[in-house]
Design a protein around this motif. Structure first.
Motif, PDB file in Angstrom:
ATOM      1  N   THR A 112      84.631 -14.700 -67.680  1.00  0.00           N
ATOM      2  CA  THR A 112      83.665 -14.054 -66.806  1.00  0.00           C
ATOM      3  C   THR A 112      82.518 -15.034 -66.632  1.00  0.00           C
ATOM      4  O   THR A 112      81.953 -15.520 -67.613  1.00  0.00           O
ATOM      5  CB  THR A 112      83.161 -12.738 -67.425  1.00  0.00           C
ATOM      6  N   PHE A 113      82.177 -15.313 -65.383  1.00  0.00           N
ATOM      7  CA  PHE A 113      81.121 -16.273 -65.070  1.00  0.00           C
ATOM      8  C   PHE A 113      80.020 -15.572 -64.291  1.00  0.00           C
ATOM      9  O   PHE A 113      80.293 -14.781 -63.386  1.00  0.00           O
ATOM     10  CB  PHE A 113      81.674 -17.430 -64.232  1.00  0.00           C
ATOM     11  N   VAL A 114      78.780 -15.859 -64.638  1.00  0.00           N
ATOM     12  CA  VAL A 114      77.622 -15.359 -63.908  1.00  0.00           C
ATOM     13  C   VAL A 114      76.832 -16.582 -63.460  1.00  0.00           C
ATOM     14  O   VAL A 114      76.421 -17.403 -64.281  1.00  0.00           O
ATOM     15  CB  VAL A 114      76.750 -14.424 -64.787  1.00  0.00           C
ATOM     16  N   ASN A 115      76.697 -16.714 -62.148  1.00  0.00           N
ATOM     17  CA  ASN A 115      76.003 -17.862 -61.547  1.00  0.00           C
ATOM     18  C   ASN A 115      76.578 -19.190 -62.046  1.00  0.00           C
ATOM     19  O   ASN A 115      75.854 -20.130 -62.341  1.00  0.00           O
ATOM     20  CB  ASN A 115      74.501 -17.781 -61.802  1.00  0.00           C
ATOM     21  N   GLY A 116      77.913 -19.236 -62.160  1.00  0.00           N
ATOM     22  CA  GLY A 116      78.600 -20.457 -62.536  1.00  0.00           C
ATOM     23  C   GLY A 116      78.666 -20.753 -64.022  1.00  0.00           C
ATOM     24  O   GLY A 116      79.261 -21.739 -64.440  1.00  0.00           O
ATOM     25  N   ARG A 117      78.075 -19.899 -64.841  1.00  0.00           N
ATOM     26  CA  ARG A 117      78.054 -20.126 -66.287  1.00  0.00           C
ATOM     27  C   ARG A 117      78.947 -19.093 -66.972  1.00  0.00           C
ATOM     28  O   ARG A 117      78.794 -17.886 -66.760  1.00  0.00           O
ATOM     29  CB  ARG A 117      76.609 -19.992 -66.791  1.00  0.00           C
ATOM     30  N   ASP A 133      72.737 -11.898 -58.875  1.00  0.00           N
ATOM     31  CA  ASP A 133      73.754 -12.702 -59.559  1.00  0.00           C
ATOM     32  C   ASP A 133      75.056 -12.760 -58.767  1.00  0.00           C
ATOM     33  O   ASP A 133      75.423 -11.819 -58.068  1.00  0.00           O
ATOM     34  CB  ASP A 133      74.065 -12.125 -60.951  1.00  0.00           C
ATOM     35  N   GLU A 134      75.752 -13.889 -58.932  1.00  0.00           N
ATOM     36  CA  GLU A 134      77.099 -14.048 -58.394  1.00  0.00           C
ATOM     37  C   GLU A 134      78.052 -14.060 -59.580  1.00  0.00           C
ATOM     38  O   GLU A 134      77.879 -14.836 -60.512  1.00  0.00           O
ATOM     39  CB  GLU A 134      77.212 -15.340 -57.604  1.00  0.00           C
ATOM     40  N   LEU A 135      79.050 -13.184 -59.537  1.00  0.00           N
ATOM     41  CA  LEU A 135      80.025 -13.077 -60.618  1.00  0.00           C
ATOM     42  C   LEU A 135      81.336 -13.702 -60.188  1.00  0.00           C
ATOM     43  O   LEU A 135      81.706 -13.627 -59.012  1.00  0.00           O
ATOM     44  CB  LEU A 135      80.295 -11.610 -60.964  1.00  0.00           C
ATOM     45  N   GLN A 136      82.022 -14.275 -61.147  1.00  0.00           N
ATOM     46  CA  GLN A 136      83.353 -14.820 -60.924  1.00  0.00           C
ATOM     47  C   GLN A 136      84.249 -14.283 -62.027  1.00  0.00           C
ATOM     48  O   GLN A 136      84.002 -14.528 -63.205  1.00  0.00           O
ATOM     49  CB  GLN A 136      83.307 -16.348 -60.961  1.00  0.00           C
ATOM     50  N   LEU A 137      85.256 -13.509 -61.637  1.00  0.00           N
ATOM     51  CA  LEU A 137      86.258 -12.989 -62.561  1.00  0.00           C
ATOM     52  C   LEU A 137      87.580 -13.581 -62.126  1.00  0.00           C
ATOM     53  O   LEU A 137      88.103 -13.237 -61.063  1.00  0.00           O
ATOM     54  CB  LEU A 137      86.331 -11.459 -62.509  1.00  0.00           C
ATOM     55  N   GLY A 138      88.105 -14.512 -62.901  1.00  0.00           N
ATOM     56  CA  GLY A 138      89.291 -15.239 -62.453  1.00  0.00           C
ATOM     57  C   GLY A 138      88.953 -15.964 -61.167  1.00  0.00           C
ATOM     58  O   GLY A 138      87.960 -16.677 -61.096  1.00  0.00           O
ATOM     59  N   ASN A 139      89.744 -15.751 -60.120  1.00  0.00           N
ATOM     60  CA  ASN A 139      89.478 -16.361 -58.815  1.00  0.00           C
ATOM     61  C   ASN A 139      88.658 -15.461 -57.901  1.00  0.00           C
ATOM     62  O   ASN A 139      88.392 -15.820 -56.763  1.00  0.00           O
ATOM     63  CB  ASN A 139      90.796 -16.710 -58.109  1.00  0.00           C
ATOM     64  N   LYS A 140      88.276 -14.296 -58.375  1.00  0.00           N
ATOM     65  CA  LYS A 140      87.591 -13.298 -57.541  1.00  0.00           C
ATOM     66  C   LYS A 140      86.075 -13.400 -57.696  1.00  0.00           C
ATOM     67  O   LYS A 140      85.548 -13.377 -58.800  1.00  0.00           O
ATOM     68  CB  LYS A 140      88.064 -11.891 -57.935  1.00  0.00           C
ATOM     69  N   SER A 141      85.379 -13.497 -56.572  1.00  0.00           N
ATOM     70  CA  SER A 141      83.908 -13.529 -56.571  1.00  0.00           C
ATOM     71  C   SER A 141      83.365 -12.147 -56.242  1.00  0.00           C
ATOM     72  O   SER A 141      83.898 -11.447 -55.370  1.00  0.00           O
ATOM     73  CB  SER A 141      83.401 -14.517 -55.517  1.00  0.00           C
ATOM     74  N   LEU A 142      82.302 -11.769 -56.943  1.00  0.00           N
ATOM     75  CA  LEU A 142      81.644 -10.480 -56.724  1.00  0.00           C
ATOM     76  C   LEU A 142      80.145 -10.703 -56.647  1.00  0.00           C
ATOM     77  O   LEU A 142      79.615 -11.635 -57.257  1.00  0.00           O
ATOM     78  CB  LEU A 142      81.950  -9.509 -57.869  1.00  0.00           C
ATOM     79  N   VAL A 143      79.464  -9.817 -55.947  1.00  0.00           N
ATOM     80  CA  VAL A 143      78.006  -9.861 -55.835  1.00  0.00           C
ATOM     81  C   VAL A 143      77.420  -8.874 -56.840  1.00  0.00           C
ATOM     82  O   VAL A 143      77.870  -7.725 -56.919  1.00  0.00           O
ATOM     83  CB  VAL A 143      77.565  -9.509 -54.397  1.00  0.00           C
ATOM     84  N   GLY A 144      76.432  -9.322 -57.594  1.00  0.00           N
ATOM     85  CA  GLY A 144      75.799  -8.487 -58.603  1.00  0.00           C
ATOM     86  C   GLY A 144      75.364  -7.137 -58.067  1.00  0.00           C
ATOM     87  O   GLY A 144      75.570  -6.107 -58.711  1.00  0.00           O
ATOM     88  N   LEU A 145      74.765  -7.118 -56.880  1.00  0.00           N
ATOM     89  CA  LEU A 145      74.277  -5.867 -56.290  1.00  0.00           C
ATOM     90  C   LEU A 145      75.414  -4.867 -56.109  1.00  0.00           C
ATOM     91  O   LEU A 145      75.267  -3.686 -56.435  1.00  0.00           O
ATOM     92  CB  LEU A 145      73.587  -6.141 -54.951  1.00  0.00           C
ATOM     93  N   ASP A 146      76.564  -5.319 -55.627  1.00  0.00           N
ATOM     94  CA  ASP A 146      77.700  -4.413 -55.412  1.00  0.00           C
ATOM     95  C   ASP A 146      78.216  -3.841 -56.733  1.00  0.00           C
ATOM     96  O   ASP A 146      78.532  -2.655 -56.829  1.00  0.00           O
ATOM     97  CB  ASP A 146      78.836  -5.138 -54.693  1.00  0.00           C
TER      98      ASP A 146
END
Length: 89
Positions: free
Chosen positions: A47-52, A63-76
């Protein structure tokens, strides 16, 4: 309150249909009236938050989340969690 889970398993609160997302990838937890923590649940691809890569951190709307290859927006993600939290308080 039961943990709010995110993953590819149909039993998760937020289902992400992606083969790079673990069945139960991460979870959210309400810490107080304004803070929500995100915790990786030993997912295969992290699990990555803002690339970390994170184990656990506070989540914010920008924040921008990355779960595997899927990107999510923190607000959503926060909005989904907040709706669930209000129903299951």
């Amino acid at each position: 309150m039961k943990a709010f889970t995110i993953g590819s398993d149909s039993n998760c609160n937020l289902v992400i249909k992606d083969k790079t997302v673990s069945g139960v990838h991460c979870e959210l937890e309400k810490l107080d009236d304004t803070s929500i923590a995100i915790k990786d649940l030993d997912s295969s691809n992290g699990t990555f938050v803002n690339g970390r890569r994170i184990r656990r951190t506070i989540l914010s709307e920008s924040d921008e989340l990355q779960l595997g290859n899927k990107s999510l927006v923190g607000l959503d993600v926060i909005n989904s969690f907040s709706s669930y939290y209000l129903e299951h308080k």
